[in-house]
Enzyme design. Structure first.
Site, mmCIF file in Angstrom:
data_model
loop_
_atom_site.group_PDB
_atom_site.id
_atom_site.type_symbol
_atom_site.label_atom_id
_atom_site.label_comp_id
_atom_site.label_asym_id
_atom_site.label_seq_id
_atom_site.Cartn_x
_atom_site.Cartn_y
_atom_site.Cartn_z
ATOM 1 N N ASP A 1 -16.416 1.089 3.702
ATOM 2 C CA ASP A 1 -15.376 1.308 3.083
ATOM 3 C C ASP A 1 -15.292 1.926 1.708
ATOM 4 O O ASP A 1 -15.503 0.841 0.706
ATOM 5 C CB ASP A 1 -14.254 0.211 3.613
ATOM 6 C CG ASP A 1 -12.867 0.561 3.018
ATOM 7 O OD1 ASP A 1 -12.229 1.333 3.835
ATOM 8 O OD2 ASP A 1 -12.586 0.107 1.822
ATOM 9 N N TYR B 1 -12.327 3.664 -6.579
ATOM 10 C CA TYR B 1 -13.371 2.829 -6.829
ATOM 11 C C TYR B 1 -14.425 3.185 -7.903
ATOM 12 O O TYR B 1 -15.406 2.366 -8.356
ATOM 13 C CB TYR B 1 -14.187 2.336 -5.683
ATOM 14 C CG TYR B 1 -13.278 1.528 -4.550
ATOM 15 C CD1 TYR B 1 -11.857 1.273 -4.801
ATOM 16 C CD2 TYR B 1 -13.498 1.345 -3.221
ATOM 17 C CE1 TYR B 1 -10.976 0.785 -3.908
ATOM 18 C CE2 TYR B 1 -12.631 0.892 -2.424
ATOM 19 C CZ TYR B 1 -11.354 0.576 -2.798
ATOM 20 O OH TYR B 1 -10.610 0.063 -1.640
ATOM 21 N N LYS C 1 -10.391 6.986 0.685
ATOM 22 C CA LYS C 1 -9.096 7.041 0.480
ATOM 23 C C LYS C 1 -8.588 8.034 -0.695
ATOM 24 O O LYS C 1 -9.264 8.079 -1.653
ATOM 25 C CB LYS C 1 -8.324 5.611 0.157
ATOM 26 C CG LYS C 1 -9.198 4.625 1.072
ATOM 27 C CD LYS C 1 -8.796 3.196 0.755
ATOM 28 C CE LYS C 1 -9.595 2.148 1.324
ATOM 29 N NZ LYS C 1 -10.907 1.872 0.771
ATOM 30 N N HIS D 1 -4.297 5.959 0.178
ATOM 31 C CA HIS D 1 -4.461 4.649 -0.579
ATOM 32 C C HIS D 1 -3.288 3.669 -0.810
ATOM 33 O O HIS D 1 -3.164 2.569 -0.254
ATOM 34 C CB HIS D 1 -5.124 4.795 -1.953
ATOM 35 C CG HIS D 1 -6.317 3.732 -2.173
ATOM 36 N ND1 HIS D 1 -7.140 3.950 -2.844
ATOM 37 C CD2 HIS D 1 -6.032 2.300 -2.240
ATOM 38 C CE1 HIS D 1 -7.951 2.797 -2.819
ATOM 39 N NE2 HIS D 1 -7.146 1.738 -2.380
#
Ligand code: A2P
Length: 274
Positions: A39, A44, A69, A102
């Site tokens: 994931d 990130y 996302k 997201h």
């Protein structure tokens, strides 16, 4: 999922996984331990490393389920398409198994939040129709966000990835998703680590001869919610997938379900300011 496609029942989370060798090694370690689900997310800031870990694992792409996302600054039709191009380029993948919105645009920030979410979703639908994303879904959507989206959607979201762990079960959202055949995924199934010293969970872990992390992950699975535990530590990465050789008893499930609020991030999708 509601589109007939399969999804591996535990995934490796990569939020707060440092970019570079740490991320590469965490992904390689997970894939060598038997994980087949990673994931990721653009925000990130480690997608290139995640992609390298996937490439260096030696496991065929077709056997790995990869999610990413679209971040909040890329909402809307054109920006979402561009965000997908960057993510797929960073990951080094020509298709994704799952692409998520997201966070919903929220009424707190945007009077036209419904329209923004629909525009983002139209781009997701296009990516799906073009075969660049096998399944599309959302993250952090509550029932009212889902309701507004579904009203004009061509494709139902396959997944809603929400914060979900002992002490924070979001029952209304989970109920809505189950009624609409949307798979719920759990981010921070260990409460971002905040649940690891919880006395109730420690007692149940001891009774079962398992760790608190394994109890949290197994508890998600027994609720048919898909956990995405994050770790960069090889022994923990392995431990977090060793959750298929035991069952939490109905009595212990009830004790966990009755835990008061704890371990939460405090993030409310209707109040976020990012
Ligand atoms: P680390 O990545 O340093 O191994 P969540 O999945 O809820 O976001 O929780 C992630 C946090 O929990 C990280 O700090 C991670 O540490 C820690 N963690 C993950 N798995 C375990 C485990 N099996 N035992 C103890 N801590 C864990």
């Amino acid at each position: 999922m509601n589109n007939g496609l399969e999804i591996p029942s535990v995934g490796l989370g990569t939020w707060q996984t440092p970019d570079g060798d740490t991320a590469i090694n965490a992904v390689k370690c997970a894939l060598s331990d038997g994980y087949r689900h990673i994931d990721a997310a653009a925000v990130y800031a480690n997608e290139e490393s995640v992609g390298r870990g996937i490439a260096e694992s030696g496991i065929p792409r077709s056997q790995i389920f990869v999610t990413s996302k679209v971040w909040n600054t890329n909402r809307g039709y054109d920006a979402t398409l561009r965000a997908f191009d960057k993510t797929s380029n960073d990951l080094g993948l020509d298709y994704l198994d799952l692409y998520l919105v997201h966070w919903p645009a929220s009424p707190n920030q945007f009077p036209n939040w419904k329209e923004i979410n629909r525009d983002t979703w139209r781009a997701m639908e296009r990516l799906h129709k073009e075969g660049r994303v096998k399944s599309i879904g959302v993250s952090n959507f509550m029932p009212h966000h889902l309701e507004a989206l579904i009203l004009k959607a061509e494709f139902m979201p396959a997944v809603d990835q929400i914060e979900y762990h002992p002490g924070f079960m979001q029952p209304e959202t989970v109920k809505y998703c189950k009624e609409h055949d949307i798979l719920v995924e759990a981010w921070s199934p260990l409460g971002t680590g905040r649940l690891l010293d919880n006395a109730t969970l420690q007692g149940i872990a001891e009774r079962n001869g398992k760790s608190v992390a394994q109890i949290c992950i197994r508890w998600c699975l027994q609720h048919h919610v898909l956990p995405l535990p994050k770790s960069i530590t090889p022994a923990r990465i392995l431990q977090n997938i060793e959750v298929y050789d035991f069952e939490i008893s109905p009595a212990d499930m009830a004790i966990i379900d009755a835990m008061p609020y704890c371990g939460g991030s405090g993030l409310d999708p209707d109040k976020i300011d990012f």
